[in-house]
Design an enzyme around this catalytic site. Structure first.
Site, mmCIF file in Angstrom:
data_model
loop_
_atom_site.group_PDB
_atom_site.id
_atom_site.type_symbol
_atom_site.label_atom_id
_atom_site.label_comp_id
_atom_site.label_asym_id
_atom_site.label_seq_id
_atom_site.Cartn_x
_atom_site.Cartn_y
_atom_site.Cartn_z
ATOM 1 N N MET A 27 12.838 29.084 54.329
ATOM 2 C CA MET A 27 14.108 29.031 53.596
ATOM 3 C C MET A 27 14.197 30.216 52.637
ATOM 4 O O MET A 27 15.000 30.215 51.701
ATOM 5 C CB MET A 27 14.224 27.710 52.836
ATOM 6 C CG MET A 27 14.279 26.518 53.784
ATOM 7 S SD MET A 27 15.067 25.088 53.062
ATOM 8 C CE MET A 27 13.958 24.724 51.730
ATOM 9 N N HIS A 31 7.064 34.379 49.609
ATOM 10 C CA HIS A 31 5.893 34.618 48.764
ATOM 11 C C HIS A 31 4.675 34.753 49.672
ATOM 12 O O HIS A 31 4.788 34.669 50.907
ATOM 13 C CB HIS A 31 5.729 33.498 47.722
ATOM 14 C CG HIS A 31 5.736 32.117 48.326
ATOM 15 N ND1 HIS A 31 4.755 31.660 49.185
ATOM 16 C CD2 HIS A 31 6.624 31.094 48.205
ATOM 17 C CE1 HIS A 31 5.031 30.422 49.546
ATOM 18 N NE2 HIS A 31 6.166 30.051 48.973
ATOM 19 N N HIS A 34 4.208 32.295 52.628
ATOM 20 C CA HIS A 34 4.985 32.622 53.827
ATOM 21 C C HIS A 34 4.369 33.831 54.530
ATOM 22 O O HIS A 34 4.251 33.852 55.756
ATOM 23 C CB HIS A 34 6.425 33.012 53.468
ATOM 24 C CG HIS A 34 7.218 31.948 52.785
ATOM 25 N ND1 HIS A 34 7.694 32.080 51.508
ATOM 26 C CD2 HIS A 34 7.638 30.733 53.209
ATOM 27 C CE1 HIS A 34 8.388 31.005 51.172
ATOM 28 N NE2 HIS A 34 8.356 30.161 52.177
ATOM 29 N N LYS A 148 0.692 23.143 53.347
ATOM 30 C CA LYS A 148 1.211 22.713 52.049
ATOM 31 C C LYS A 148 2.246 21.600 52.225
ATOM 32 O O LYS A 148 2.282 20.652 51.459
ATOM 33 C CB LYS A 148 1.814 23.893 51.319
ATOM 34 C CG LYS A 148 2.466 23.406 50.090
ATOM 35 C CD LYS A 148 3.018 24.433 49.227
ATOM 36 C CE LYS A 148 3.955 23.755 48.285
ATOM 37 N NZ LYS A 148 5.225 23.441 48.938
HETATM 38 P P1 AMP Z 1 9.788 26.931 53.038
HETATM 39 O O1 AMP Z 1 10.420 28.271 52.911
HETATM 40 O O2 AMP Z 1 9.363 26.327 51.737
HETATM 41 O O3 AMP Z 1 10.578 25.997 53.911
HETATM 42 O O4 AMP Z 1 8.419 27.167 53.816
HETATM 43 C C1 AMP Z 1 8.368 27.810 55.057
HETATM 44 C C2 AMP Z 1 7.004 27.632 55.638
HETATM 45 O O5 AMP Z 1 6.028 28.216 54.780
HETATM 46 C C3 AMP Z 1 6.614 26.147 55.810
HETATM 47 O O6 AMP Z 1 5.915 25.992 57.022
HETATM 48 C C4 AMP Z 1 5.712 25.919 54.617
HETATM 49 O O7 AMP Z 1 4.770 24.890 54.813
HETATM 50 C C5 AMP Z 1 5.019 27.266 54.510
HETATM 51 N N1 AMP Z 1 4.481 27.452 53.158
HETATM 52 C C6 AMP Z 1 5.145 27.301 51.987
HETATM 53 N N2 AMP Z 1 4.299 27.494 50.946
HETATM 54 C C7 AMP Z 1 3.088 27.768 51.475
HETATM 55 C C8 AMP Z 1 1.810 28.053 50.925
HETATM 56 N N3 AMP Z 1 1.603 28.100 49.618
HETATM 57 N N4 AMP Z 1 0.781 28.282 51.777
HETATM 58 C C9 AMP Z 1 0.970 28.235 53.128
HETATM 59 N N5 AMP Z 1 2.157 27.983 53.707
HETATM 60 C C10 AMP Z 1 3.204 27.746 52.898
#
Ligand code: AMP
Length: 279
Positions: A27, A31, A34, A148
């Site tokens: 989304m 960081h 990702h 996570k």
């Molecule tokens: P999001 O943008 O929050 O939807 O996350 C996108 C992807 O990145 C998802 O598969 C999350 O689980 C992964 N993700 C988010 N934060 C972390 C983290 N700190 N370490 C590893 N993967 C992460």
């Protein structure tokens, strides 16, 4: 660095490319967490798509949706440091859902009946809608997800199976700050004081992992509640130890084998989640 707003333009470009395709759904608010997924995808595939889409269907709180960090240019810059061959898919809502008004409904074999599934109504159904769209549109060989969001990972595995997709789901470890705080796009919403307190969440999980060898589940539940009661800035939403496949709360006295501890804490307006494997 190519940023595609339209799935048909991206599909047209992909047609010219050979070899396995990796997908990293996000989304945005990119960081190092990702980036670790994107690096792995880049190593393991000939082409990589990073999708950046703040999916309104998975938000039940309009304030949360509005406050979600969005900065496509900065995200693209960070991704281009891995490779400018990576394709970013940053659609608007119409390209994903068209004029669809009713989301598809799924059942996840009770995986959505605990934790975030209880706290955030329709959240996983919204996640499943975007993932089904991405998988069916791009048919990636590999898709990368972070530990996570462990409940989401299990739900996506379940969805992938029930859709009969051949995409391989790759589980990637949680990336943390030096102080142990799991990286999250939402961390940027924390105040200075909240940033100081947030590492307590992972400290608590590490403590639970140690205690799981000697204490009972009831003792651990009390200790965790007490720990957060003392911190008035924190509101413990839930803490459970659950089987890491079924996500059902443990009922045996063996706290360790095949289990994971899960926690959600609200710090001011920001909700943070984390988990740790106990075995
Ligand atoms: P999001 O943008 O929050 O939807 O996350 C996108 C992807 O990145 C998802 O598969 C999350 O689980 C992964 N993700 C988010 N934060 C972390 C983290 N700190 N370490 C590893 N993967 C992460």
């Amino acid at each position: 660095m190519e940023i595609f707003k339209s799935k048909s333009d991206l599909l047209h470009t992909l047609k010219k490319l050979k070899g396995p395709l990796g997908l990293v759904p996000t989304m945005g608010g990119i960081h190092e967490g990702h980036l670790s997924l994107i690096r792995k995808a880049f190593q393991e595939n000939s082409s990589v798509i990073v999708s950046i889409f703040v999916n309104p269907m998975q938000f039940d709180d309009l304030v949360d949706l509005k406050n979600y960090p969005r900065n496509l240019n900065n995200d693209a810059l960070l991704i281009s440091e891995i490779s400018d061959k990576i394709k970013i898919y940053a659609p608007n809502q119409g390209d994903v859902y068209g004029s669809k008004i009713k989301p598809n409904k799924y059942s996840f074999d009770k995986l959505d009946k605990v934790m975030e599934g209880v706290k955030r109504k329709n959240h996983f159904n919204g996640v499943a809608n975007i993932i089904e769209f991405l998988f069916k549109t791009f048919n990636p060989k590999n898709a990368y997800f972070g530990e996570k969001d462990y409940q989401q990972l299990q739900i996506i595995r379940n969805l992938n199976k029930s859709l009969g997709m051949s995409t391989k789901i790759i589980q990637c470890p949680t990336v943390r700050n030096k102080n142990g705080l799991a990286l999250s796009s939402r961390n940027s919403n924390l105040t200075r004081l909240e940033q100081k307190i947030a590492p307590e969440i992972y400290k608590c999980l590490l403590d639970v992992k140690k205690r799981a060898k000697v204490n009972s589940y009831e003792e651990i539940l009390d200790l965790v509640s007490f720990r957060f009661l003392k911190m008035k800035e924190c509101n413990l939403e839930y803490f459970i130890i659950a089987n890491q496949k079924t996500l059902s709360e443990i009922s045996s006295t063996d706290l360790i084998s095949g289990n994971r501890a899960f926690i959600a804490v609200k710090l001011g307006d920001t909700k943070l989640i984390d988990n740790i494997e106990l075995s």
